[in-house]
Write a protein that holds these residues in place. Structure first.
Motif, mmCIF file in Angstrom:
data_model
loop_
_atom_site.group_PDB
_atom_site.id
_atom_site.type_symbol
_atom_site.label_atom_id
_atom_site.label_comp_id
_atom_site.label_asym_id
_atom_site.label_seq_id
_atom_site.Cartn_x
_atom_site.Cartn_y
_atom_site.Cartn_z
ATOM 1 N N ALA A 51 9.726 -5.334 -2.982
ATOM 2 C CA ALA A 51 10.068 -5.365 -4.415
ATOM 3 C C ALA A 51 8.924 -5.913 -5.250
ATOM 4 O O ALA A 51 8.215 -6.831 -4.846
ATOM 5 C CB ALA A 51 11.303 -6.240 -4.622
ATOM 6 N N GLU A 52 8.763 -5.322 -6.418
ATOM 7 C CA GLU A 52 7.816 -5.877 -7.398
ATOM 8 C C GLU A 52 8.566 -6.689 -8.454
ATOM 9 O O GLU A 52 8.013 -7.591 -9.063
ATOM 10 C CB GLU A 52 7.036 -4.742 -8.060
ATOM 11 N N VAL A 53 9.815 -6.323 -8.647
ATOM 12 C CA VAL A 53 10.679 -7.048 -9.585
ATOM 13 C C VAL A 53 12.007 -7.288 -8.874
ATOM 14 O O VAL A 53 12.581 -6.361 -8.305
ATOM 15 C CB VAL A 53 10.924 -6.219 -10.868
ATOM 16 N N VAL A 54 12.463 -8.539 -8.888
ATOM 17 C CA VAL A 54 13.779 -8.859 -8.305
ATOM 18 C C VAL A 54 14.652 -9.451 -9.410
ATOM 19 O O VAL A 54 14.328 -10.482 -9.990
ATOM 20 C CB VAL A 54 13.658 -9.887 -7.148
ATOM 21 N N LEU A 55 15.730 -8.749 -9.712
ATOM 22 C CA LEU A 55 16.679 -9.228 -10.721
ATOM 23 C C LEU A 55 17.901 -9.713 -9.958
ATOM 24 O O LEU A 55 18.595 -8.922 -9.319
ATOM 25 C CB LEU A 55 17.056 -8.082 -11.675
ATOM 26 N N HIS A 56 18.134 -11.022 -9.981
ATOM 27 C CA HIS A 56 19.141 -11.542 -9.052
ATOM 28 C C HIS A 56 20.262 -12.305 -9.726
ATOM 29 O O HIS A 56 20.113 -12.839 -10.813
ATOM 30 C CB HIS A 56 18.461 -12.423 -7.989
ATOM 31 N N ASP A 57 21.374 -12.379 -8.978
ATOM 32 C CA ASP A 57 22.565 -13.098 -9.414
ATOM 33 C C ASP A 57 22.407 -14.591 -9.150
ATOM 34 O O ASP A 57 21.465 -15.039 -8.503
ATOM 35 C CB ASP A 57 23.789 -12.605 -8.625
ATOM 36 N N ARG A 58 23.448 -15.322 -9.549
ATOM 37 C CA ARG A 58 23.430 -16.793 -9.470
ATOM 38 C C ARG A 58 23.433 -17.322 -8.041
ATOM 39 O O ARG A 58 22.788 -18.308 -7.729
ATOM 40 C CB ARG A 58 24.689 -17.310 -10.194
ATOM 41 N N LEU A 59 24.189 -16.654 -7.166
ATOM 42 C CA LEU A 59 24.463 -17.293 -5.876
ATOM 43 C C LEU A 59 23.505 -16.880 -4.768
ATOM 44 O O LEU A 59 23.812 -17.037 -3.593
ATOM 45 C CB LEU A 59 25.902 -16.961 -5.468
ATOM 46 N N ILE A 60 22.360 -16.369 -5.131
ATOM 47 C CA ILE A 60 21.423 -15.931 -4.093
ATOM 48 C C ILE A 60 20.582 -17.136 -3.666
ATOM 49 O O ILE A 60 19.890 -17.738 -4.494
ATOM 50 C CB ILE A 60 20.487 -14.817 -4.627
ATOM 51 N N PRO A 61 20.620 -17.505 -2.378
ATOM 52 C CA PRO A 61 19.874 -18.693 -1.958
ATOM 53 C C PRO A 61 18.360 -18.502 -2.085
ATOM 54 O O PRO A 61 17.855 -17.389 -1.992
ATOM 55 C CB PRO A 61 20.250 -18.863 -0.473
ATOM 56 N N ALA A 68 10.778 -12.126 -0.970
ATOM 57 C CA ALA A 68 9.979 -11.244 -1.829
ATOM 58 C C ALA A 68 8.535 -11.746 -1.847
ATOM 59 O O ALA A 68 8.257 -12.913 -1.553
ATOM 60 C CB ALA A 68 10.559 -11.225 -3.231
ATOM 61 N N LYS A 69 7.630 -10.847 -2.198
ATOM 62 C CA LYS A 69 6.203 -11.220 -2.263
ATOM 63 C C LYS A 69 6.027 -12.354 -3.274
ATOM 64 O O LYS A 69 6.748 -12.402 -4.270
ATOM 65 C CB LYS A 69 5.378 -10.013 -2.714
ATOM 66 N N PRO A 70 5.046 -13.218 -3.026
ATOM 67 C CA PRO A 70 4.871 -14.349 -3.949
ATOM 68 C C PRO A 70 4.660 -13.895 -5.390
ATOM 69 O O PRO A 70 5.090 -14.563 -6.326
ATOM 70 C CB PRO A 70 3.612 -15.057 -3.419
ATOM 71 N N ASP A 71 3.999 -12.733 -5.563
ATOM 72 C CA ASP A 71 3.715 -12.320 -6.942
ATOM 73 C C ASP A 71 4.807 -11.412 -7.525
ATOM 74 O O ASP A 71 4.663 -10.896 -8.636
ATOM 75 C CB ASP A 71 2.349 -11.627 -7.039
ATOM 76 N N ALA A 72 5.889 -11.217 -6.789
ATOM 77 C CA ALA A 72 6.994 -10.408 -7.348
ATOM 78 C C ALA A 72 7.615 -11.171 -8.520
ATOM 79 O O ALA A 72 7.752 -12.395 -8.471
ATOM 80 C CB ALA A 72 8.043 -10.145 -6.276
ATOM 81 N N GLU A 73 7.959 -10.443 -9.545
ATOM 82 C CA GLU A 73 8.628 -11.070 -10.691
ATOM 83 C C GLU A 73 10.089 -11.302 -10.316
ATOM 84 O O GLU A 73 10.775 -10.385 -9.862
ATOM 85 C CB GLU A 73 8.538 -10.128 -11.900
ATOM 86 N N ARG A 74 10.528 -12.532 -10.469
ATOM 87 C CA ARG A 74 11.935 -12.844 -10.159
ATOM 88 C C ARG A 74 12.624 -13.227 -11.458
ATOM 89 O O ARG A 74 12.160 -14.136 -12.149
ATOM 90 C CB ARG A 74 12.024 -14.027 -9.185
ATOM 91 N N VAL A 75 13.724 -12.566 -11.754
ATOM 92 C CA VAL A 75 14.449 -12.878 -12.996
ATOM 93 C C VAL A 75 15.904 -13.160 -12.648
ATOM 94 O O VAL A 75 16.573 -12.341 -12.009
ATOM 95 C CB VAL A 75 14.393 -11.696 -14.002
ATOM 96 N N TYR A 76 16.360 -14.326 -13.077
ATOM 97 C CA TYR A 76 17.769 -14.670 -12.885
ATOM 98 C C TYR A 76 18.582 -14.003 -13.990
ATOM 99 O O TYR A 76 18.370 -14.292 -15.170
ATOM 100 C CB TYR A 76 17.933 -16.194 -12.932
#
Ligand SMILES: C[S@@+](CC[C@H](N)C(=O)[O-])C[C@H]1O[C@@H](n2cnc3c(N)ncnc32)[C@H](O)[C@@H]1O
Length: 278
Positions: A51-61, A68-76
């Motif tokens: 993944a290059e972008v990870v859009l995730h929910d609240r309960l994801i540990p 995900a790759k360190p440079d992947a964009e993670r958005v809660y």
């Protein structure tokens, strides 16, 4: 994942998304399971790794997000009750925008994307914009919580049917088909029912269920902090009061709850479990 067992590496390389696949501009709706990272599928791991972008929910540990790759964009983009961080339309627009920028977007959702997870709505919204979308299923909260609590959802002597219902409807209502929920020889799993626990138990009894019908509330199922409170429709709300049960929690109603000890299942997550029930 260097130093990995070659056969595991091989399985991961054959997972969806495939290692040679052009993922630019696609969105995968990925089920992360109910919490324990051990319940991720290989497809989910492969998707996260690419993944290059990870859009995730609240309960994801965090350990799962760390795949995900360190440079992947993670958005809660999760929603706490009554405190929406992202409106559904904003989230849909964000998925579309990131995909149109040419990114591979993983929309990581708790449990399974197509079970009370708005996955259907998100897939529709993406398809309407011409964005290719795939669904990677996950273990549901019902499956994970029941297993880790040692409660079989079906049993030939006690339940030949299992219903999953949500206590939280789109319009905020909690009206359910109570008569259907109190049929004998079935298990009922109530999602999002923590805040309506009293009402669900009362309505089921008023609709004809015995007040002695076994019921269990599983809090933070499959996680180390899992707690299981067992009782009956008549006394479960009272047993739960004062325990400061946190969301997420799942209600399981049916004779199968009685089998919890009899089945002799040990909780996989183990240590954190505090059985507050009878
Ligand atoms: C929006 S629904 C998502 C369901 C998910 N898509 C699935 O397949 O299970 C969220 C509800 O699932 C239940 N849930 C999810 N994870 C849970 C967990 N680890 N323990 C107990 N209940 C959980 C709770 O009832 C929570 O309010």
């Amino acid at each position: 994942m260097s130093g990995q067992d070659p056969s595991l590496r091989e399985l991961l390389s054959r997972a969806v998304p495939g290692s040679g696949e052009d993922l630019a501009g696609r969105v995968d709706l990925v089920g992360a399971g109910p919490g324990d990272p051990g319940l991720l599928t290989l497809h989910a791991v492969a998707a996260l790794q690419r993944a290059e972008v990870v859009l995730h929910d609240r309960l994801i540990p965090q350990e799962v997000l760390d795949l995900a790759k360190p440079d992947a964009e993670r958005v809660y983009v999760g929603k706490a009750r009554a405190r929406h961080h992202y409106k559904q339309e904003e989230l849909n627009a964000l998925m579309v925008a990131r995909a149109r920028e040419g990114h591979y977007v993983v929309r990581l959702k708790g449990g399974d994307p197509f079970v009370f997870g708005r996955g259907g709505e998100e897939a529709e919204a993406l398809a309407a914009e011409g964005i290719p979308v795939r669904i990677i299923p996950g273990i549901t909260a019902a499956g994970g919580c029941a297993a880790y609590a040692g409660i079989p959802l079906t049993h030939r002597d006690h339940a030949y049917r299992c219903q999953f219902v949500t206590a939280h409807r789109r319009n905020g209502g909690t009206e359910l088909d109570w008569a259907a929920l109190v049929q004998p020889q079935q298990t009922v799993v109530v999602y999002m029912g923590l805040h309506g626990l009293d009402k669900v138990c009362t309505e089921m009894v008023e609709a004809g269920a015995p007040s002695a019908m076994p019921a269990a509330l599983v809090e933070r199922g499959t996680l180390a902090a899992q707690r299981v409170v067992t009782g009956t429709l008549g006394d479960l709300p009272g047993r739960v009061a004062g325990l400061e049960i946190q969301s997420p929690a799942l209600l399981i109603v049916g004779e199968v709850v009685r089998l919890r000890q009899a089945a002799g299942c040990e909780p996989v997550a183990g240590e954190g479990e505090a059985d507050a029930g009878a």
